[in-house]
Design a protein around this motif. Sequence first.
Motif, PDB file in Angstrom:
ATOM      1  N   PHE A   1       0.832  -1.199   0.000  1.00  0.00           N
ATOM      2  CA  PHE A   1       0.000   0.000   0.000  1.00  0.00           C
ATOM      3  C   PHE A   1       0.869   1.252   0.000  1.00  0.00           C
ATOM      4  O   PHE A   1       2.032   1.239   0.405  1.00  0.00           O
ATOM      5  CB  PHE A   1      -0.881   0.040   1.256  1.00  0.00           C
ATOM      6  CG  PHE A   1      -2.069  -0.887   1.227  1.00  0.00           C
ATOM      7  CD1 PHE A   1      -3.230  -0.521   0.575  1.00  0.00           C
ATOM      8  CD2 PHE A   1      -2.014  -2.119   1.872  1.00  0.00           C
ATOM      9  CE1 PHE A   1      -4.333  -1.368   0.561  1.00  0.00           C
ATOM     10  CE2 PHE A   1      -3.109  -2.967   1.867  1.00  0.00           C
ATOM     11  CZ  PHE A   1      -4.277  -2.593   1.204  1.00  0.00           C
ATOM     12  N   GLN A   2       0.264   2.345  -0.425  1.00  0.00           N
ATOM     13  CA  GLN A   2       0.842   3.665  -0.222  1.00  0.00           C
ATOM     14  C   GLN A   2       0.179   4.256   1.021  1.00  0.00           C
ATOM     15  O   GLN A   2      -1.041   4.337   1.113  1.00  0.00           O
ATOM     16  CB  GLN A   2       0.569   4.570  -1.432  1.00  0.00           C
ATOM     17  CG  GLN A   2       1.244   4.119  -2.718  1.00  0.00           C
ATOM     18  CD  GLN A   2       2.762   4.254  -2.632  1.00  0.00           C
ATOM     19  OE1 GLN A   2       3.282   5.216  -2.078  1.00  0.00           O
ATOM     20  NE2 GLN A   2       3.463   3.272  -3.179  1.00  0.00           N
ATOM     21  N   TRP A   3       1.025   4.673   1.994  1.00  0.00           N
ATOM     22  CA  TRP A   3       0.503   5.166   3.254  1.00  0.00           C
ATOM     23  C   TRP A   3       0.435   6.692   3.258  1.00  0.00           C
ATOM     24  O   TRP A   3       1.309   7.362   2.724  1.00  0.00           O
ATOM     25  CB  TRP A   3       1.376   4.694   4.410  1.00  0.00           C
ATOM     26  CG  TRP A   3       1.202   3.234   4.724  1.00  0.00           C
ATOM     27  CD1 TRP A   3       1.913   2.190   4.188  1.00  0.00           C
ATOM     28  CD2 TRP A   3       0.251   2.659   5.609  1.00  0.00           C
ATOM     29  NE1 TRP A   3       1.461   1.001   4.697  1.00  0.00           N
ATOM     30  CE2 TRP A   3       0.443   1.253   5.575  1.00  0.00           C
ATOM     31  CE3 TRP A   3      -0.741   3.185   6.434  1.00  0.00           C
ATOM     32  CZ2 TRP A   3      -0.328   0.381   6.336  1.00  0.00           C
ATOM     33  CZ3 TRP A   3      -1.515   2.315   7.194  1.00  0.00           C
ATOM     34  CH2 TRP A   3      -1.294   0.934   7.146  1.00  0.00           C
ATOM     35  N   HIS A   4      -0.622   7.207   3.890  1.00  0.00           N
ATOM     36  CA  HIS A   4      -0.817   8.652   4.015  1.00  0.00           C
ATOM     37  C   HIS A   4      -1.090   8.961   5.490  1.00  0.00           C
ATOM     38  O   HIS A   4      -1.985   8.368   6.089  1.00  0.00           O
ATOM     39  CB  HIS A   4      -1.988   9.123   3.152  1.00  0.00           C
ATOM     40  CG  HIS A   4      -1.893   8.668   1.725  1.00  0.00           C
ATOM     41  ND1 HIS A   4      -1.233   9.379   0.758  1.00  0.00           N
ATOM     42  CD2 HIS A   4      -2.366   7.539   1.126  1.00  0.00           C
ATOM     43  CE1 HIS A   4      -1.317   8.730  -0.394  1.00  0.00           C
ATOM     44  NE2 HIS A   4      -1.993   7.613  -0.201  1.00  0.00           N
ATOM     45  N   HIS A   5      -0.338   9.884   6.045  1.00  0.00           N
ATOM     46  CA  HIS A   5      -0.429  10.159   7.471  1.00  0.00           C
ATOM     47  C   HIS A   5      -0.831  11.606   7.715  1.00  0.00           C
ATOM     48  O   HIS A   5      -0.315  12.516   7.071  1.00  0.00           O
ATOM     49  CB  HIS A   5       0.902   9.881   8.158  1.00  0.00           C
ATOM     50  CG  HIS A   5       1.449   8.516   7.869  1.00  0.00           C
ATOM     51  ND1 HIS A   5       1.060   7.392   8.552  1.00  0.00           N
ATOM     52  CD2 HIS A   5       2.355   8.093   6.944  1.00  0.00           C
ATOM     53  CE1 HIS A   5       1.697   6.336   8.063  1.00  0.00           C
ATOM     54  NE2 HIS A   5       2.481   6.745   7.090  1.00  0.00           N
ATOM     55  N   GLU A   6      -1.754  11.802   8.637  1.00  0.00           N
ATOM     56  CA  GLU A   6      -2.132  13.142   9.043  1.00  0.00           C
ATOM     57  C   GLU A   6      -1.446  13.487  10.360  1.00  0.00           C
ATOM     58  O   GLU A   6      -1.012  12.619  11.105  1.00  0.00           O
ATOM     59  CB  GLU A   6      -3.658  13.234   9.208  1.00  0.00           C
ATOM     60  CG  GLU A   6      -4.413  13.102   7.892  1.00  0.00           C
ATOM     61  CD  GLU A   6      -5.875  13.461   8.037  1.00  0.00           C
ATOM     62  OE1 GLU A   6      -6.282  13.807   9.167  1.00  0.00           O
ATOM     63  OE2 GLU A   6      -6.596  13.400   7.039  1.00  0.00           O
ATOM     64  N   ASN A   7      -1.347  14.768  10.651  1.00  0.00           N
ATOM     65  CA  ASN A   7      -0.722  15.184  11.890  1.00  0.00           C
ATOM     66  C   ASN A   7      -1.527  14.713  13.091  1.00  0.00           C
ATOM     67  O   ASN A   7      -2.741  14.536  13.023  1.00  0.00           O
ATOM     68  CB  ASN A   7      -0.586  16.707  11.938  1.00  0.00           C
ATOM     69  CG  ASN A   7       0.418  17.220  10.929  1.00  0.00           C
ATOM     70  OD1 ASN A   7       1.365  16.521  10.582  1.00  0.00           O
ATOM     71  ND2 ASN A   7       0.219  18.441  10.462  1.00  0.00           N
ATOM     72  N   MET A   8      -0.823  14.514  14.189  1.00  0.00           N
ATOM     73  CA  MET A   8      -1.488  14.162  15.440  1.00  0.00           C
ATOM     74  C   MET A   8      -2.176  15.397  16.007  1.00  0.00           C
ATOM     75  O   MET A   8      -1.710  16.518  15.826  1.00  0.00           O
ATOM     76  CB  MET A   8      -0.469  13.615  16.440  1.00  0.00           C
ATOM     77  CG  MET A   8       0.245  12.367  15.971  1.00  0.00           C
ATOM     78  SD  MET A   8       1.518  11.841  17.152  1.00  0.00           S
ATOM     79  CE  MET A   8       0.489  11.324  18.526  1.00  0.00           C
ATOM     80  N   THR A   9      -3.279  15.165  16.692  1.00  0.00           N
ATOM     81  CA  THR A   9      -4.016  16.262  17.311  1.00  0.00           C
ATOM     82  C   THR A   9      -4.431  15.867  18.715  1.00  0.00           C
ATOM     83  O   THR A   9      -4.544  14.680  19.040  1.00  0.00           O
ATOM     84  CB  THR A   9      -5.267  16.628  16.494  1.00  0.00           C
ATOM     85  OG1 THR A   9      -6.073  15.436  16.306  1.00  0.00           O
ATOM     86  CG2 THR A   9      -4.896  17.207  15.141  1.00  0.00           C
ATOM     87  N   LYS A  10      -4.687  16.870  19.535  1.00  0.00           N
ATOM     88  CA  LYS A  10      -5.135  16.635  20.905  1.00  0.00           C
ATOM     89  C   LYS A  10      -6.487  17.295  21.100  1.00  0.00           C
ATOM     90  O   LYS A  10      -6.666  18.460  20.762  1.00  0.00           O
ATOM     91  CB  LYS A  10      -4.115  17.196  21.908  1.00  0.00           C
ATOM     92  CG  LYS A  10      -4.451  16.875  23.352  1.00  0.00           C
ATOM     93  CD  LYS A  10      -3.363  17.356  24.290  1.00  0.00           C
ATOM     94  CE  LYS A  10      -3.718  17.047  25.738  1.00  0.00           C
ATOM     95  NZ  LYS A  10      -2.674  17.542  26.670  1.00  0.00           N
TER      96      LYS A  10
END
Length: 402
Positions: free
Chosen positions: A147-156
């Motif tokens: 797969f091609q992975w896509h990551h979003e920023n972490m949030t709180k």
Amino acid sequence: MAIAAKRGVFCVLGAVCVLLAIVGSSNCLERTLEYAFNEDCKELCKHTKVRIAHVRAVGPNDTLHYLWDFTENPTILIAVTSHTAKLQIDWKKYLSRTPNSLDFTEKPLYTFGVAIERILEFNDFYNTSRIDEVNDKNITEINFENFQWHHENMTKHDNLVQFYTYADSYKDQYNNVRSGNISFLMHGFGTVNHSNITPRMLHSENATQVDIVFDHLQVRKDFLRSRLALEFLVVSEISPNFTLNVDTKRKLDDEFTPGIFEVMDLSTPVINERSAYLQWRPVSYTDELRDVTDSVGSIFYPVKKATVDDYFNKNNLLYMYYGENLFNNLVQRMNVSLGAKGENYYKESQYATWTFIAGYGTPPDERFSVMVMLIISIGVGVPMILIMTLGIWACLRRKNPS
């Protein structure tokens, strides 16, 4: 009689206030959450697919470290340390997938890891929904590495840390292509509460939740009755002579997850007052609304001892941490398939979910919500007040018949 009734009402209101105070206090903040993404990697990680999310959950007596890694197999490592211990990663070694390339400045008090080793698609020809009743030619592996992975920023958000990632554009070495995607929503918690993600599992302040969604993932054309299954590798830092314990709990009500009265626990033995667990409800949803009408079952299979074999991935986070000592710990595999006997196949909905919690210690005990407790209190309290009031009135009438 009026005075007695008023006193009764005040008693009920007082009991309700006490109840609300007790329930409210149970949700107070237990751990302070901090987070980082590709911690201290800087320029070295910019042009790589390495992604490690690190959550520090600081409590009064210790710190829990949650490491979420999607570099190869989706993996969680939970480490319990003192407040002064820090995560340290030799990024050059980690990028080259060298064992023991990450550690802590102090030896953890306890560690526990979970890796999703494989996604399996199987052709459920007889509609039993059991992968263990299907021969090998009707099972195929969907490899995360393709797969091609896509990551979003972490949030709180308030008392939780959230991390979202998804994988698409599947293509293997034989040029087999699959459309659709798989997404992962990770949560680290600071309090005891129910998740806002259906099936709304109860989590403690010592737990992380993983919500998995298969969205229009293309199935094999020659598999007319495809179902999906997940295979997990579970590691606990105790003797390999132990085994994981499986327990099915039944609830009295289905307030938070309509139609589902069971919770499954997979826990490690308690050694030196330390343990860990996986927990889930045996349900999958076939629509993003996750209504009770969209729910199907899931099947859990007996755990088995894990060994190094053809599909053990030495590139995952657990091997990067434990190294060659990995199999000197308790290491076992477990499988879960989505769907139950007689239910629709994945091809019909093209949507499936599975949610689980990985936690330190023991799972929190389920409890009634404020609303349910109020209903119970009113349902029991009002008749009792009426009976008591009538009793007092009858006594007064006998003493003063005039």
